[in-house]
Design an enzyme around this catalytic site. Structure first.
Site, short mmCIF file in Angstrom:
data_model
loop_
_atom_site.label_atom_id
_atom_site.label_comp_id
_atom_site.label_asym_id
_atom_site.label_seq_id
_atom_site.Cartn_x
_atom_site.Cartn_y
_atom_site.Cartn_z
N HIS A 1 0.85 -1.20 0.00
CA HIS A 1 0.00 0.00 0.00
C HIS A 1 0.88 1.24 0.00
O HIS A 1 2.09 1.15 0.17
CB HIS A 1 -0.92 0.03 1.23
CG HIS A 1 -0.20 0.14 2.54
ND1 HIS A 1 0.18 -0.97 3.28
CD2 HIS A 1 0.24 1.21 3.27
CE1 HIS A 1 0.80 -0.56 4.38
NE2 HIS A 1 0.86 0.75 4.39
N HIS B 1 -5.84 -1.99 4.78
CA HIS B 1 -5.77 -0.84 3.89
C HIS B 1 -4.97 -1.18 2.64
O HIS B 1 -3.99 -1.90 2.70
CB HIS B 1 -5.22 0.42 4.57
CG HIS B 1 -3.85 0.28 5.18
ND1 HIS B 1 -3.33 -0.90 5.63
CD2 HIS B 1 -2.89 1.21 5.41
CE1 HIS B 1 -2.11 -0.68 6.10
NE2 HIS B 1 -1.82 0.57 5.98
N HIS C 1 4.74 7.25 2.59
CA HIS C 1 5.53 6.02 2.50
C HIS C 1 4.92 5.02 1.52
O HIS C 1 3.74 5.04 1.23
CB HIS C 1 5.75 5.37 3.86
CG HIS C 1 4.53 4.79 4.52
ND1 HIS C 1 3.84 5.45 5.50
CD2 HIS C 1 3.90 3.61 4.36
CE1 HIS C 1 2.83 4.69 5.91
NE2 HIS C 1 2.83 3.57 5.24
N HIS D 1 1.51 -0.24 14.92
CA HIS D 1 0.46 0.74 14.67
C HIS D 1 -0.79 0.35 15.47
O HIS D 1 -1.15 -0.83 15.53
CB HIS D 1 0.04 0.75 13.20
CG HIS D 1 1.06 1.27 12.25
ND1 HIS D 1 1.70 2.48 12.41
CD2 HIS D 1 1.55 0.75 11.10
CE1 HIS D 1 2.52 2.68 11.40
NE2 HIS D 1 2.47 1.65 10.60
N TYR E 1 9.33 2.19 9.90
CA TYR E 1 9.45 3.21 8.87
C TYR E 1 10.95 3.52 8.70
O TYR E 1 11.67 3.70 9.69
CB TYR E 1 8.77 4.52 9.27
CG TYR E 1 7.27 4.55 9.22
CD1 TYR E 1 6.53 3.69 8.43
CD2 TYR E 1 6.58 5.50 9.96
CE1 TYR E 1 5.15 3.75 8.39
CE2 TYR E 1 5.20 5.58 9.93
CZ TYR E 1 4.49 4.70 9.14
OH TYR E 1 3.12 4.78 9.10
N GLU F 1 8.03 1.47 4.30
CA GLU F 1 7.62 0.72 5.48
C GLU F 1 7.81 -0.76 5.19
O GLU F 1 7.51 -1.23 4.09
CB GLU F 1 6.14 0.99 5.79
CG GLU F 1 5.56 0.15 6.92
CD GLU F 1 4.10 0.46 7.20
OE1 GLU F 1 3.33 0.66 6.25
OE2 GLU F 1 3.73 0.49 8.40
FE LIG Z 1 1.70 1.95 5.98
#
Ligand SMILES: [Fe+2]
Length: 309
Positions: free
Chosen positions: A154, A201, A216, A248, A257, A267
């Site tokens: 993503h 996501h 990112h 997260h 990161y 990431e």
């Molecule tokens: Fe991410």
């Protein structure tokens, strides 16, 4: 869920400042597989467990950042339908001919309200994941070379008008909202996390005054142990780590990161949860945004909101 329409993030073209230094980094430190170079000097990579010819394309430029992100759709009929749907919605689209990118079919290109260039495409040559499809082994030599993510997963992008992005992606392209972070007013969104499948996501946006910025590009690892191994490899190779390994709150991903040699943040993450369109949207208040982004520290580092390319 049945996978129709937009299937997944398929490629991202990244601007780098020194192509040779970047080839070394993406091939030997991140551990992607180089699959080709074109007449324009672009260099193509895929993650070891991806089947299509390319997912990360590097282009040498004077500034870092993202040129465009592309999503693979189910088939050519879907591509034509979504192109027509975008135009009916009021979005101008352009057709990029097949072959402009190596081993990639015709692309439908459009600019979203945050200023980012997005593409849809239906065809990309399947080169396989270097395993036999009959009685495959669980891993390959490529899966242990460098950090070795299994796939490009993503992007998190920064720009204005993210509520208009949300409307476009949900009303036209079949995405749905999974998580959101609210601004202090409790009404408008600071950030949105949207999915076109069952991943937590496939794309995320943070509201930001400057359009078309990259926060990112993310790559999936299979386990938390591989995230730790990634951090070890980053230290060995003197990679600039932004934060992590940590977790997260949003998406529950276990994450690092870090920055590529040009300053593009990337990431490497594992886990997270699976979701479906009927699940309730998870909401984070502005006061808890630090917890949502960095669950252990519970505060944002200064770079999260300010350092983009
Ligand atoms: Fe991410």
């Amino acid at each position: 869920m049945a996978t129709t329409g937009v299937m997944r993030p398929g490629h991202v073209q990244v601007r780098v400042l020194d192509i040779e230094e970047s080839i070394h980094f993406y091939k030997n430190v991140l551990g992607l597989v180089e699959t080709g170079r074109d007449a324009a000097g672009r260099v193509y990579f895929k993650a070891w467990d991806e089947h299509d010819h390319n997912s990360v394309i590097l282009r040498q430029a004077d500034s870092a950042g993202m040129d465009f992100m592309g999503f693979k759709v189910r088939d050519k009929a879907t591509l034509d339908k979504l192109d027509a749907d975008l135009q009916a919605y009021g979005v101008k689209t352009d057709r990029i001919p097949a072959g402009d990118m190596l081993e990639t079919g015709e692309r439908v290109r459009f600019v979203i309200p945050s200023g980012h260039v997005m593409e849809l495409y239906a065809e990309k040559t399947c080169v396989g994941n270097s395993q036999d499809n009959l009685n495959p082994d669980p891993w390959t030599p490529e899966s242990e070379h460098g950090i070795a993510p299994t796939r490009f997963d993503h992007c998190l992008l920064y720009g204005p008008d993210i509520e208009k992005n949300l409307a476009l992606f949900t009303e036209v392209l079949g995405f749905y909202l999974v998580e959101q972070v609210m601004l202090p007013d409790g009404k408008d969104q600071l950030a949105i996390f949207i999915s076109c499948g069952h991943k937590a996501h496939d794309l995320a946006f943070v509201r930001h005054p400057e359009p078309n910025k990259l926060h990112h590009i993310s790559f999936l690892l299979p386990t938390w142990e591989k995230v730790l191994r990634a951090a070890d490899l980053m230290s060995m190779n003197r990679v600039s780590i932004d934060i992590g390994p940590t977790r997260h709150g949003i998406t529950r991903g276990q994450t690092i990161y870090a920055f590529d040699p040009s300053g593009n943040r990337f990431e490497t993450f594992a886990q997270g949860y699976e979701t479906y369109p009927d699940y309730p949207v998870k909401t984070w208040s502005f006061e808890e945004v630090g917890t949502g982004i960095f669950y252990h520290d519970r505060v944002l580092n200064e770079r999260f909101l300010s350092v983009v390319t």
